[in-house]
Design a protein around this motif. Structure first.
Motif, mmCIF file in Angstrom:
data_model
loop_
_atom_site.group_PDB
_atom_site.id
_atom_site.type_symbol
_atom_site.label_atom_id
_atom_site.label_comp_id
_atom_site.label_asym_id
_atom_site.label_seq_id
_atom_site.Cartn_x
_atom_site.Cartn_y
_atom_site.Cartn_z
ATOM 1 N N LYS A 41 -50.471 0.487 -6.962
ATOM 2 C CA LYS A 41 -51.442 1.257 -5.921
ATOM 3 C C LYS A 41 -50.572 1.507 -4.369
ATOM 4 O O LYS A 41 -50.534 2.386 -3.965
ATOM 5 N N GLY A 78 -47.468 1.919 -4.116
ATOM 6 C CA GLY A 78 -46.458 2.878 -4.130
ATOM 7 C C GLY A 78 -45.016 2.513 -3.799
ATOM 8 O O GLY A 78 -44.183 3.093 -3.696
ATOM 9 N N LYS A 79 -44.825 1.126 -3.423
ATOM 10 C CA LYS A 79 -43.414 0.711 -3.161
ATOM 11 C C LYS A 79 -42.859 -0.012 -4.129
ATOM 12 O O LYS A 79 -43.350 -0.472 -5.065
#
Ligand code: E4P
Length: 217
Positions: A34, A36-37
């Motif tokens: 979640k 996104g990294k």
């Protein structure tokens, strides 16, 4: 009781760490996705903000690959806790890492028998998921009570890290039972501060104070 936050949202972590209430962080593959990294960067950034244990979960299913992943994760920072699933391979990995002095968080625990195995494998933390048990019509807190009793009976040093917390009463009940840690979403930690009578009382005090026309500074 220690408070961990269950999130991979760095802004939330920074914001809540500033309250002085955050003793650690738990993440899981869903939370990492979640964010996104890149996972390794994410864990490094979290470890730079929070000095307490930061759980980073392996994603392999077999012991050999779990050990390889753990070798990468443990290099990120000294406060990384390697999170492994409660499977035979996960517990074998837990034992090997714990024997080597690494903090291990055994996750996805849904029974007292599983918690007993994790303690025998030397886990630093066992993570029983109370919310998900509640979701399927059983009382997650009964499991916390059982684990606290069993660990107390034998003096296991594994800390009970109550996970899948959904609301403040989960935290209060876990504390009443003597669990060591609650890991909760940021929203739940914020809810702990609130009480309508606090707001109401503060407003009344400040209204009366304003009438005096005084100022402390
Ligand atoms: C704990 O380590 C887990 O990441 C978490 O508490 C799971 O919570 P959920 O059931 O709300 O996804």
């Amino acid at each position: 009781m220690k408070f961990f936050i269950d999130t991979a949202d760095l802004n939330e972590i920074k914001d809540l760490a500033a309250t002085g209430m955050v003793d650690g962080v738990t993440t899981n593959p869903s939370l990492a996705a979640k964010s996104g990294k890149k996972f390794l960067d994410l864990i490094a950034e979290i470890c730079a903000v929070v000095k307490g244990p930061v759980s980073a979960e392996v994603t392999a299913l077999d012991h050999v690959t779990m050990m390889k992943e753990a070798a990468v994760l443990r290099k990120i920072a000294s406060n990384v806790a390697i999170k492994v699933p409660l499977t035979p391979d996960g517990l074998k990995t837990c034992k090997a890492l714990s024997d080597d002095g690494v903090m291990v968080n055994v996750t996805l625990c849904f029974s007292a028998a599983q918690a007993l195995l994790a303690a025998k494998a030397g886990a630093a933390f066992i993570s029983p998921f109370v919310g998900r048990l509640d979701d399927v019509g059983t009382d997650g807190m009964d499991l916390i009570e059982d684990i606290c009793t069993i660990y107390g009976n034998y003096g296991f040093r594994t800390e009970v890290l109550v996970a899948s917390i959904r609301h403040p009463m989960h935290v209060v009940e876990a504390a009443r039972l003597g669990a060591h840690v609650s890991t909760m979403p940021p929203s739940t930690l914020r809810q702990l501060f609130n009480h309508p009578l606090t707001e109401k009382g503060l407003k009344a005090f400040l209204d009366d104070w304003a009438k005096t026309g005084q100022s402390i500074l």
